[in-house]
Motif scaffolding. Structure first.
Motif, PDB file in Angstrom:
ATOM      1  N   HIS A 200      12.968   9.187  -8.753  1.00  0.00           N
ATOM      2  CA  HIS A 200      13.637   8.592  -7.460  1.00  0.00           C
ATOM      3  C   HIS A 200      13.586   9.355  -6.325  1.00  0.00           C
ATOM      4  O   HIS A 200      13.197   9.288  -4.999  1.00  0.00           O
ATOM      5  CB  HIS A 200      15.025   8.287  -7.528  1.00  0.00           C
ATOM      6  N   HIS A 201      13.995  10.907  -6.358  1.00  0.00           N
ATOM      7  CA  HIS A 201      13.836  11.740  -5.348  1.00  0.00           C
ATOM      8  C   HIS A 201      12.283  12.005  -4.758  1.00  0.00           C
ATOM      9  O   HIS A 201      11.889  12.105  -3.700  1.00  0.00           O
ATOM     10  CB  HIS A 201      14.294  13.124  -5.723  1.00  0.00           C
TER      11      HIS A 201
ATOM     12  N   THR B 112      13.186  23.783   0.695  1.00  0.00           N
ATOM     13  CA  THR B 112      12.414  24.820   1.077  1.00  0.00           C
ATOM     14  C   THR B 112      10.984  24.889   0.415  1.00  0.00           C
ATOM     15  O   THR B 112      10.206  25.726   0.978  1.00  0.00           O
ATOM     16  CB  THR B 112      13.234  26.089   0.819  1.00  0.00           C
ATOM     17  N   THR B 113      10.597  24.086  -0.593  1.00  0.00           N
ATOM     18  CA  THR B 113       9.597  24.117  -1.513  1.00  0.00           C
ATOM     19  C   THR B 113       9.103  22.931  -1.877  1.00  0.00           C
ATOM     20  O   THR B 113      10.015  21.835  -1.838  1.00  0.00           O
ATOM     21  CB  THR B 113       9.629  24.931  -2.654  1.00  0.00           C
ATOM     22  N   ALA B 114       8.045  22.581  -2.161  1.00  0.00           N
ATOM     23  CA  ALA B 114       7.621  21.161  -2.521  1.00  0.00           C
ATOM     24  C   ALA B 114       8.070  20.991  -3.743  1.00  0.00           C
ATOM     25  O   ALA B 114       8.608  21.486  -4.642  1.00  0.00           O
ATOM     26  CB  ALA B 114       6.023  21.207  -2.550  1.00  0.00           C
ATOM     27  N   LEU B 115       8.081  19.581  -4.114  1.00  0.00           N
ATOM     28  CA  LEU B 115       8.900  19.103  -5.376  1.00  0.00           C
ATOM     29  C   LEU B 115       7.761  19.836  -6.636  1.00  0.00           C
ATOM     30  O   LEU B 115       6.585  19.991  -6.457  1.00  0.00           O
ATOM     31  CB  LEU B 115       8.533  17.476  -5.515  1.00  0.00           C
ATOM     32  N   PRO B 116       8.409  19.792  -7.717  1.00  0.00           N
ATOM     33  CA  PRO B 116       7.523  20.330  -8.954  1.00  0.00           C
ATOM     34  C   PRO B 116       6.245  19.635  -9.089  1.00  0.00           C
ATOM     35  O   PRO B 116       6.517  18.385  -9.197  1.00  0.00           O
ATOM     36  CB  PRO B 116       8.490  20.552  -9.884  1.00  0.00           C
ATOM     37  N   LEU B 117       5.200  20.213  -9.432  1.00  0.00           N
ATOM     38  CA  LEU B 117       4.132  19.363  -9.913  1.00  0.00           C
ATOM     39  C   LEU B 117       4.279  19.039 -11.251  1.00  0.00           C
ATOM     40  O   LEU B 117       3.539  17.828 -11.774  1.00  0.00           O
ATOM     41  CB  LEU B 117       2.957  20.146  -9.939  1.00  0.00           C
ATOM     42  N   PHE B 118       5.085  19.368 -12.036  1.00  0.00           N
ATOM     43  CA  PHE B 118       5.274  19.041 -13.600  1.00  0.00           C
ATOM     44  C   PHE B 118       6.547  19.354 -13.972  1.00  0.00           C
ATOM     45  O   PHE B 118       7.216  20.495 -13.328  1.00  0.00           O
ATOM     46  CB  PHE B 118       4.166  19.407 -14.388  1.00  0.00           C
ATOM     47  N   GLU B 119       7.233  18.834 -14.984  1.00  0.00           N
ATOM     48  CA  GLU B 119       8.563  19.343 -15.348  1.00  0.00           C
ATOM     49  C   GLU B 119       8.507  19.425 -16.901  1.00  0.00           C
ATOM     50  O   GLU B 119       7.607  18.970 -17.529  1.00  0.00           O
ATOM     51  CB  GLU B 119       9.663  18.618 -15.190  1.00  0.00           C
TER      52      GLU B 119
ATOM     53  N   THR C  45       6.630   8.535  -0.503  1.00  0.00           N
ATOM     54  CA  THR C  45       6.146   7.236  -0.065  1.00  0.00           C
ATOM     55  C   THR C  45       6.497   7.156   1.550  1.00  0.00           C
ATOM     56  O   THR C  45       7.549   7.304   2.039  1.00  0.00           O
ATOM     57  CB  THR C  45       7.303   6.044  -0.675  1.00  0.00           C
ATOM     58  N   PRO C  46       5.150   6.944   1.991  1.00  0.00           N
ATOM     59  CA  PRO C  46       5.081   6.836   3.455  1.00  0.00           C
ATOM     60  C   PRO C  46       5.838   5.668   4.096  1.00  0.00           C
ATOM     61  O   PRO C  46       6.172   4.734   3.398  1.00  0.00           O
ATOM     62  CB  PRO C  46       3.737   6.440   3.895  1.00  0.00           C
ATOM     63  N   SER C  47       6.448   5.982   5.209  1.00  0.00           N
ATOM     64  CA  SER C  47       7.069   4.979   5.863  1.00  0.00           C
ATOM     65  C   SER C  47       6.199   3.948   6.585  1.00  0.00           C
ATOM     66  O   SER C  47       5.265   4.212   6.989  1.00  0.00           O
ATOM     67  CB  SER C  47       8.179   5.681   6.983  1.00  0.00           C
ATOM     68  N   LEU C  48       6.740   2.538   6.738  1.00  0.00           N
ATOM     69  CA  LEU C  48       5.770   1.591   7.433  1.00  0.00           C
ATOM     70  C   LEU C  48       5.624   2.093   8.806  1.00  0.00           C
ATOM     71  O   LEU C  48       4.677   1.637   9.556  1.00  0.00           O
ATOM     72  CB  LEU C  48       6.665   0.265   7.151  1.00  0.00           C
ATOM     73  N   ASN C  49       6.835   2.441   9.390  1.00  0.00           N
ATOM     74  CA  ASN C  49       6.818   2.792  10.991  1.00  0.00           C
ATOM     75  C   ASN C  49       7.285   4.230  11.376  1.00  0.00           C
ATOM     76  O   ASN C  49       8.410   4.396  11.173  1.00  0.00           O
ATOM     77  CB  ASN C  49       7.660   1.637  11.706  1.00  0.00           C
TER      78      ASN C  49
ATOM     79  N   LEU D  32       0.820  -1.262   0.035  1.00  0.00           N
ATOM     80  CA  LEU D  32      -0.088  -0.017  -0.171  1.00  0.00           C
ATOM     81  C   LEU D  32       0.837   1.371   0.351  1.00  0.00           C
ATOM     82  O   LEU D  32       0.457   2.119  -0.716  1.00  0.00           O
ATOM     83  CB  LEU D  32      -0.939  -0.005   1.228  1.00  0.00           C
ATOM     84  N   THR D  33       1.951   1.301   0.813  1.00  0.00           N
ATOM     85  CA  THR D  33       2.749   2.587   0.684  1.00  0.00           C
ATOM     86  C   THR D  33       3.385   2.573  -0.381  1.00  0.00           C
ATOM     87  O   THR D  33       3.827   3.927  -1.011  1.00  0.00           O
ATOM     88  CB  THR D  33       3.821   2.477   1.960  1.00  0.00           C
ATOM     89  N   HIS D  34       3.954   1.562  -1.023  1.00  0.00           N
ATOM     90  CA  HIS D  34       4.688   1.699  -2.402  1.00  0.00           C
ATOM     91  C   HIS D  34       3.920   2.041  -3.371  1.00  0.00           C
ATOM     92  O   HIS D  34       4.249   2.989  -4.151  1.00  0.00           O
ATOM     93  CB  HIS D  34       5.203   0.399  -2.417  1.00  0.00           C
ATOM     94  N   GLN D  35       2.568   1.598  -3.446  1.00  0.00           N
ATOM     95  CA  GLN D  35       1.677   2.012  -4.397  1.00  0.00           C
ATOM     96  C   GLN D  35       1.342   3.457  -4.330  1.00  0.00           C
ATOM     97  O   GLN D  35       0.980   4.271  -5.391  1.00  0.00           O
ATOM     98  CB  GLN D  35       0.540   1.158  -4.575  1.00  0.00           C
ATOM     99  N   GLN D  36       1.234   4.035  -3.045  1.00  0.00           N
ATOM    100  CA  GLN D  36       0.762   5.354  -2.938  1.00  0.00           C
ATOM    101  C   GLN D  36       1.861   6.185  -3.328  1.00  0.00           C
ATOM    102  O   GLN D  36       1.775   7.319  -4.200  1.00  0.00           O
ATOM    103  CB  GLN D  36       0.715   5.635  -1.464  1.00  0.00           C
ATOM    104  N   GLY D  37       3.164   5.908  -3.136  1.00  0.00           N
ATOM    105  CA  GLY D  37       4.163   6.702  -3.625  1.00  0.00           C
ATOM    106  C   GLY D  37       4.319   6.837  -5.104  1.00  0.00           C
ATOM    107  O   GLY D  37       4.612   7.669  -5.764  1.00  0.00           O
ATOM    108  N   LEU D  38       4.024   5.413  -5.880  1.00  0.00           N
ATOM    109  CA  LEU D  38       4.081   5.297  -7.180  1.00  0.00           C
ATOM    110  C   LEU D  38       3.007   6.020  -7.944  1.00  0.00           C
ATOM    111  O   LEU D  38       3.257   6.870  -8.600  1.00  0.00           O
ATOM    112  CB  LEU D  38       3.810   4.015  -7.425  1.00  0.00           C
ATOM    113  N   LEU D  39       1.950   6.197  -7.110  1.00  0.00           N
ATOM    114  CA  LEU D  39       0.389   7.003  -7.782  1.00  0.00           C
ATOM    115  C   LEU D  39       1.087   8.598  -7.714  1.00  0.00           C
ATOM    116  O   LEU D  39       0.712   9.178  -8.518  1.00  0.00           O
ATOM    117  CB  LEU D  39      -0.611   6.603  -7.020  1.00  0.00           C
ATOM    118  N   SER D  40       1.716   8.946  -6.619  1.00  0.00           N
ATOM    119  CA  SER D  40       2.035  10.283  -6.563  1.00  0.00           C
ATOM    120  C   SER D  40       3.104  10.957  -7.563  1.00  0.00           C
ATOM    121  O   SER D  40       3.237  11.900  -7.804  1.00  0.00           O
ATOM    122  CB  SER D  40       2.626  10.613  -5.098  1.00  0.00           C
ATOM    123  N   CYS D  41       3.946   9.918  -8.015  1.00  0.00           N
ATOM    124  CA  CYS D  41       5.016  10.056  -8.806  1.00  0.00           C
ATOM    125  C   CYS D  41       5.111   9.764 -10.055  1.00  0.00           C
ATOM    126  O   CYS D  41       6.057   9.721 -10.932  1.00  0.00           O
ATOM    127  CB  CYS D  41       6.324   9.766  -8.153  1.00  0.00           C
TER     128      CYS D  41
END
Length: 134
Positions: A58-59, A127-134, A65-69, A40-49
């Motif tokens: 990779h960054h 200092t800022t969020a990752l870019p929404l697109f490039e 990707t949320p941590s398990l603990n 679930l956490t891996h898929q959440q990260g993949l959907l975001s990126c």
């Protein structure tokens, strides 16, 4: 050889993600996995990126990707907020999901001047969020 197996496993998860088929939810898809929480956490990260170019994916994955603990994390408040934000933004993907997650994350506790690093880890030093697109 071991790295190849891990890369192949990750590719299988990407190609078999339920959002591609639209037949079942992410929770139902990961419930059948040997490690459902990790799935679930891996898929959440993949959907975001998923819409990021390979050079910056990779960054992006390491940040979204949320941590398990969260109890073992340096900033457990941010970790728990990331998990909750990823769950709340479940129906979105790509730039929309990153924007949704960023809106739900807590602001840094200490102020950072422009260009100044805020912490030790790459996620904290931004200092800022990752870019929404490039």
């Amino acid at each position: 050889m071991k790295a190849w197996r891990l890369a192949a496993w990750g590719a299988c998860l990407v190609w078999s993600a339920p959002e591609a088929a639209g037949s079942e939810s992410l929770t139902e898809f990961c419930a059948r996995a040997e490690a459902p929480q990790r799935c679930l956490t891996h898929q959440q990260g993949l959907l975001s990126c998923q819409d990021m170019p390979d050079a910056s994916r990779h960054h992006c994955l390491s940040y979204y990707t949320p941590s398990l603990n969260c109890h073992r994390q340096r900033d457990s408040r941010h970790c728990e907020a990331l998990s909750a934000a990823q769950t709340a933004c479940g129906s979105l993907a790509g730039a929309d999901r990153r924007q949704c997650v960023d809106a739900r994350l807590p602001k840094p506790e200490r102020g950072c001047a422009a260009g100044e690093t805020c912490g030790d880890s790459p996620a904290e030093s931004r200092t800022t969020a990752l870019p929404l697109f490039e």
